[in-house]
Design a protein around this motif. Structure first.
Motif, PDB file in Angstrom:
ATOM      1  N   LEU A   1       0.857  -1.174   0.000  1.00  0.00           N
ATOM      2  CA  LEU A   1       0.000   0.000   0.000  1.00  0.00           C
ATOM      3  C   LEU A   1       0.900   1.233   0.000  1.00  0.00           C
ATOM      4  CD1 LEU A   1      -2.750   1.418   0.301  1.00  0.00           C
ATOM      5  CD2 LEU A   1      -2.523   1.135   2.775  1.00  0.00           C
ATOM      6  N   SER A   2       0.783   2.063  -1.035  1.00  0.00           N
ATOM      7  CA  SER A   2       1.663   3.225  -1.198  1.00  0.00           C
ATOM      8  C   SER A   2       0.842   4.495  -1.299  1.00  0.00           C
ATOM      9  CB  SER A   2       2.525   3.077  -2.462  1.00  0.00           C
ATOM     10  OG  SER A   2       3.258   1.873  -2.426  1.00  0.00           O
ATOM     11  N   TYR A   3       1.479   5.581  -0.863  1.00  0.00           N
ATOM     12  CA  TYR A   3       0.878   6.915  -1.014  1.00  0.00           C
ATOM     13  C   TYR A   3       1.960   7.872  -1.489  1.00  0.00           C
ATOM     14  CZ  TYR A   3      -1.043  11.489  -0.027  1.00  0.00           C
ATOM     15  OH  TYR A   3      -1.456  12.786  -0.157  1.00  0.00           O
ATOM     16  N   GLU A   4       1.612   8.726  -2.423  1.00  0.00           N
ATOM     17  CA  GLU A   4       2.527   9.718  -2.986  1.00  0.00           C
ATOM     18  C   GLU A   4       2.095  11.098  -2.500  1.00  0.00           C
ATOM     19  OE1 GLU A   4       2.478   9.244  -7.168  1.00  0.00           O
ATOM     20  OE2 GLU A   4       3.294   7.195  -7.111  1.00  0.00           O
ATOM     21  N   GLY A   5       3.050  11.803  -1.839  1.00  0.00           N
ATOM     22  CA  GLY A   5       2.740  13.105  -1.265  1.00  0.00           C
ATOM     23  C   GLY A   5       3.831  14.122  -1.504  1.00  0.00           C
ATOM     24  N   PRO A   6       3.595  15.363  -1.078  1.00  0.00           N
ATOM     25  CA  PRO A   6       4.553  16.436  -1.382  1.00  0.00           C
ATOM     26  C   PRO A   6       5.760  16.473  -0.463  1.00  0.00           C
ATOM     27  CG  PRO A   6       2.645  17.317  -0.233  1.00  0.00           C
ATOM     28  CD  PRO A   6       2.363  15.877  -0.476  1.00  0.00           C
ATOM     29  N   THR A   7       5.639  16.028   0.792  1.00  0.00           N
ATOM     30  CA  THR A   7       6.756  16.078   1.741  1.00  0.00           C
ATOM     31  C   THR A   7       6.967  14.692   2.337  1.00  0.00           C
ATOM     32  OG1 THR A   7       5.295  16.690   3.566  1.00  0.00           O
ATOM     33  CG2 THR A   7       6.271  18.485   2.285  1.00  0.00           C
ATOM     34  N   PRO A   8       8.184  14.360   2.757  1.00  0.00           N
ATOM     35  CA  PRO A   8       8.456  13.023   3.293  1.00  0.00           C
ATOM     36  C   PRO A   8       7.650  12.705   4.550  1.00  0.00           C
ATOM     37  CG  PRO A   8      10.503  14.116   2.697  1.00  0.00           C
ATOM     38  CD  PRO A   8       9.429  15.147   2.570  1.00  0.00           C
ATOM     39  N   ALA A   9       7.633  13.638   5.515  1.00  0.00           N
ATOM     40  CA  ALA A   9       6.952  13.359   6.775  1.00  0.00           C
ATOM     41  C   ALA A   9       5.446  13.196   6.571  1.00  0.00           C
ATOM     42  CB  ALA A   9       7.238  14.471   7.784  1.00  0.00           C
ATOM     43  N   LEU A  10       4.869  14.103   5.794  1.00  0.00           N
ATOM     44  CA  LEU A  10       3.434  14.019   5.552  1.00  0.00           C
ATOM     45  C   LEU A  10       3.078  12.754   4.770  1.00  0.00           C
ATOM     46  CD1 LEU A  10       0.665  15.333   5.768  1.00  0.00           C
ATOM     47  CD2 LEU A  10       1.161  16.572   3.645  1.00  0.00           C
ATOM     48  N   THR A  11       3.901  12.411   3.807  1.00  0.00           N
ATOM     49  CA  THR A  11       3.650  11.193   3.027  1.00  0.00           C
ATOM     50  C   THR A  11       3.671   9.960   3.909  1.00  0.00           C
ATOM     51  OG1 THR A  11       4.647  12.243   1.084  1.00  0.00           O
ATOM     52  CG2 THR A  11       4.428   9.846   1.062  1.00  0.00           C
ATOM     53  N   GLN A  12       4.659   9.878   4.796  1.00  0.00           N
ATOM     54  CA  GLN A  12       4.735   8.731   5.703  1.00  0.00           C
ATOM     55  C   GLN A  12       3.546   8.685   6.659  1.00  0.00           C
ATOM     56  OE1 GLN A  12       5.589   8.884   9.195  1.00  0.00           O
ATOM     57  NE2 GLN A  12       5.777   6.659   9.520  1.00  0.00           N
ATOM     58  N   LYS A  13       3.112   9.845   7.124  1.00  0.00           N
ATOM     59  CA  LYS A  13       1.994   9.897   8.055  1.00  0.00           C
ATOM     60  C   LYS A  13       0.697   9.452   7.374  1.00  0.00           C
ATOM     61  CE  LYS A  13      -0.033  12.937  11.540  1.00  0.00           C
ATOM     62  NZ  LYS A  13      -0.015  14.291  12.130  1.00  0.00           N
ATOM     63  N   ILE A  14       0.455   9.952   6.168  1.00  0.00           N
ATOM     64  CA  ILE A  14      -0.757   9.557   5.440  1.00  0.00           C
ATOM     65  C   ILE A  14      -0.729   8.064   5.127  1.00  0.00           C
ATOM     66  CG2 ILE A  14      -2.110   9.917   3.352  1.00  0.00           C
ATOM     67  CD1 ILE A  14      -2.282  12.206   5.282  1.00  0.00           C
ATOM     68  N   ALA A  15       0.424   7.552   4.690  1.00  0.00           N
ATOM     69  CA  ALA A  15       0.541   6.127   4.379  1.00  0.00           C
ATOM     70  C   ALA A  15       0.277   5.271   5.622  1.00  0.00           C
ATOM     71  CB  ALA A  15       1.908   5.820   3.800  1.00  0.00           C
ATOM     72  N   ASN A  16       0.759   5.754   6.759  1.00  0.00           N
ATOM     73  CA  ASN A  16       0.537   5.019   8.009  1.00  0.00           C
ATOM     74  C   ASN A  16      -0.946   4.986   8.364  1.00  0.00           C
ATOM     75  OD1 ASN A  16       1.266   3.573  10.252  1.00  0.00           O
ATOM     76  ND2 ASN A  16       1.675   5.372  11.497  1.00  0.00           N
ATOM     77  N   GLU A  17      -1.650   6.099   8.205  1.00  0.00           N
ATOM     78  CA  GLU A  17      -3.082   6.134   8.512  1.00  0.00           C
ATOM     79  C   GLU A  17      -3.878   5.269   7.531  1.00  0.00           C
ATOM     80  OE1 GLU A  17      -4.715   9.976   9.022  1.00  0.00           O
ATOM     81  OE2 GLU A  17      -3.173  10.668  10.414  1.00  0.00           O
ATOM     82  N   LEU A  18      -3.489   5.287   6.259  1.00  0.00           N
ATOM     83  CA  LEU A  18      -4.168   4.432   5.291  1.00  0.00           C
ATOM     84  C   LEU A  18      -3.959   2.948   5.613  1.00  0.00           C
ATOM     85  CD1 LEU A  18      -3.393   6.307   1.966  1.00  0.00           C
ATOM     86  CD2 LEU A  18      -5.615   6.128   3.093  1.00  0.00           C
ATOM     87  N   THR A  19      -2.748   2.604   6.043  1.00  0.00           N
ATOM     88  CA  THR A  19      -2.468   1.224   6.424  1.00  0.00           C
ATOM     89  C   THR A  19      -3.317   0.802   7.615  1.00  0.00           C
ATOM     90  OG1 THR A  19      -0.189   1.463   5.627  1.00  0.00           O
ATOM     91  CG2 THR A  19      -0.658  -0.381   7.088  1.00  0.00           C
ATOM     92  N   THR A  20      -3.424   1.710   8.593  1.00  0.00           N
ATOM     93  CA  THR A  20      -4.271   1.414   9.754  1.00  0.00           C
ATOM     94  C   THR A  20      -5.722   1.230   9.339  1.00  0.00           C
ATOM     95  OG1 THR A  20      -2.781   2.718  11.146  1.00  0.00           O
ATOM     96  CG2 THR A  20      -4.972   2.237  12.028  1.00  0.00           C
ATOM     97  N   LEU A  21      -6.189   2.072   8.405  1.00  0.00           N
ATOM     98  CA  LEU A  21      -7.556   1.925   7.903  1.00  0.00           C
ATOM     99  C   LEU A  21      -7.765   0.555   7.263  1.00  0.00           C
ATOM    100  CD1 LEU A  21      -8.578   5.334   6.274  1.00  0.00           C
ATOM    101  CD2 LEU A  21      -9.670   4.170   8.183  1.00  0.00           C
TER     102      LEU A  21
END
Length: 579
Positions: A143-163
């Motif tokens: 499960l991958s997410y592409e975002g504008p900043t490293p920290a925000l991208t990792q945070k969103i990917a983590n929340e999506l994984t939890t979902l």
């Protein structure tokens, strides 16, 4: 001069003439490439790997009620997560796609969010346990997410994984609970249906009155037995009737003989009646009224009562009662209330009390209270016993005939009610079989539900959580710069070639000879004057100064109105991964 040397000289001459055009075109393209490489916002990707772990308990012992494959579950969870109610709160909480939300609707932002999410499944060759054949099975997915900043991208990917993980657990629990609830509901329906069938069968049995098909053989046996008993009773009644006729004749003859003799000796009739009643009271305390001895004593007592002129005196019965009551008191001192001897004594006392109230003489055939004639009394007793036996046989015949008609009616009704009864039994058996089947499935579903609730079934396991990306996945700035350099060179050369093609002036001897088809006599080079040389110098100086002033002015405007130059410099170095 050779042809190759002449061509090279022409190229050099073209370069000299078009060098400014080539420089500006190439520089513009290179500048565009540099600006693209610097200004293109980076995109980072954070990826989580989720492993699909099989059920821990073997399926031979516990079979799960979830029948869908892993890739189907992934697609279902993806469809549930990729909804507005799940994604829009994340967009608002982290301030994603602000420009897009300002320019367009929130639906465009959600669609862009969905496009930035990527799911890739990983398959392997396994043997399907259901069919035993090799097949492709999903063992993990990313499960991958592409975002504008490293920290925000990792945070969103983590929340999506939890979902995804939570949604998988929720879906599996809901599926097993729904399966259990369905089977429980169906089992209750079948149980109610089975109870209704049982009630119908019970009511049918009550209405059938023993004429059920399963009792047909027993009814036939009972009917045959009753017929045999009735034949036997008829024979016994005939024998008793003949005996009664014989005894009546003997009594008449004996009565005549007694009258001729004028009396007889022996105990009185009252004493004999008293003894028989006492014997009857003793035997009736522990024998039934149908016992042959009781029937015989009743006949003898009835015969004597018809011969006695006066009843037995009450004082005599009272004396006997006192004796029996003293005997009862003695027994109670030795035994308990439920002892058989105590029960017989109480029965004897009760019978003596009845005799005390019922001892009345028969108004008919009352004879003198003379002495006892043993022969006459024996015949009288036998006659009374035969008459009592005959009455008993008549009563038994009536009962047997009644039973015979009842059993015959049952046998006749059995073929009529058999189809309806068999239909009820068949429906009851089918319902019971189905109920047992659903009941066993319900037990299996409850075990599978416990397996899922205890996290022992097939589940998603996070083996590689989302990490902070170190480098952007795009743009590839080195590739952009290299491509810009290639395009700059190609653009400069192409612009020079295009300019030469469109220019109709003559710049070489070969071109002049090609046009005039005549060979020139000689070639005189261009001789510039001092003023022309000074003018060219001034022109070049002005161009250089103008370019320098334009560059400085542009840098000043960028520094004042956009970003400081030092910030741009360090940002460019960082994006180019230099230093």
């Amino acid at each position: 001069m050779s042809e190759s040397s002449q061509s090279f000289a022409e190229y050099v001459d073209v370069f000299r003439r078009r060098r400014l055009l080539m420089f500006f075109v190439g520089s513009g393209l290179l500048l565009i490439a540099v600006l693209i490489a610097i200004l293109w916002p980076p995109t980072y990707r954070s990826t989580a790997m989720i492993l699909i772990i099989e059920q821990e308990v073997p399926t031979d012992f516990v079979r799960s009620t979830i029948t869908s494959y892993a890739d189907q579950q992934i697609e279902r969870i993806k469809a549930q997560v990729m909804t507005r109610s799940r994604l829009f709160p994340l967009i608002e909480a982290h301030g994603l796609y602000k420009d897009l939300r300002k320019r367009n609707t929130s639906g465009a932002a959600i669609q862009q969010f969905i496009d930035d999410i990527a799911i890739e499944v990983m398959s392997a060759e396994v043997v399907d346990r259901r069919t035993g054949r090799p097949t492709e099975a999903t063992i993990a997915f990313t499960l991958s997410y592409e975002g504008p900043t490293p920290a925000l991208t990792q945070k969103i990917a983590n929340e999506l994984t939890t979902l995804f993980l939570n949604e998988n657990l929720k879906n599996r629990e809901e599926q097993v609970q729904q399966a259990t609830a369905f089977l429980k509901q169906e089992s209750e329906k079948l149980e109610n249906s089975l109870s209704q069938f049982e009630q119908k069968i019970a009511e049918f049995k009550n209405k059938a009155g023993g004429a059920l098909p399963e009792l047909f053989q027993m009814n036939m046996q009972l009917l045959n037995q009753v017929e045999r008993e009735l034949i036997e009773k008829n024979q016994q009644a005939q024998v008793q009737e003949e005996r009664i006729v014989f005894l009546e004749g003997e009594l008449a003859r004996r009565d005549g003989e007694v009258k001729l003799q004028g009396g007889s000796t022996g105990p009185s009739l009252r004493e004999q009646l008293k003894a028989l009643r006492h014997q009857y009271a003793s035997l009736a305390s522990h024998l039934s009224q149908e016992h042959p001895d009781i029937i015989k004593l009743k006949g003898e007592i009835a015969a004597l009562e018809g011969q006695v002129s006066t009843p037995i005196h009450e004082d005599e019965l009272t004396e006997e009662l006192k004796v029996e009551e003293m005997k009862l008191a003695t027994l109670l001192e030795r035994y308990a209330e439920d002892h058989p001897d105590v029960g017989r004594a109480r029965s004897t006392i009760a019978l003596l009390k009845e005799q005390a109230t019922d001892s009345q003489p028969s108004p008919e055939n009352v004879k003198e209270d003379t002495f006892y004639d043993p022969v006459y009394m024996t015949l009288s007793t036998q006659l009374a016993s035969a008459q009592s036996n005959l009455a008993h046989l008549r009563s038994s015949q009536q009962q047997l005939q009644k039973r015979m008609h009842e059993y015959a009616a049952r046998v006749e009704r059995t073929p009529e009610i058999e189809p309806v009864y068999q239909t009820l039994i068949r429906e009851r058996d089918n319902s019971a079989k189905k109920f047992q089947e659903y009941r066993s499935r319900l037990l299996e579903a409850q075990v599978a539900e416990g397996l899922e609730l205890e996290r022992k079934g097939e589940r998603f396991s996070l083996v590689d959580p989302p990490s902070i990306p170190e480098e952007p996945i795009r743009p590839n700035r080195r590739a952009i710069l290299f491509l810009g350099l290639v395009l700059a060179l190609a653009g400069g050369v192409g612009s020079a070639a295009l300019a030469e093609t469109l220019d109709s002036s003559i710049h070489s001897v070969g071109r002049l000879q090609e046009i005039t088809r005549l060979a020139p006599l000689s070639v005189i080079p261009y001789l510039s004057t001092v003023e022309e040389r000074k003018a060219r110098v001034r022109h070049r100086s002005l161009l250089g100064v103008g370019a320098l002033v334009l560059a400085l002015g542009s840098l000043t405007l960028v520094h004042i109105f956009w970003l400081p130059l030092d910030v741009i410099w360090y940002a460019a170095l960082r994006k180019l991964r230099i230093g």
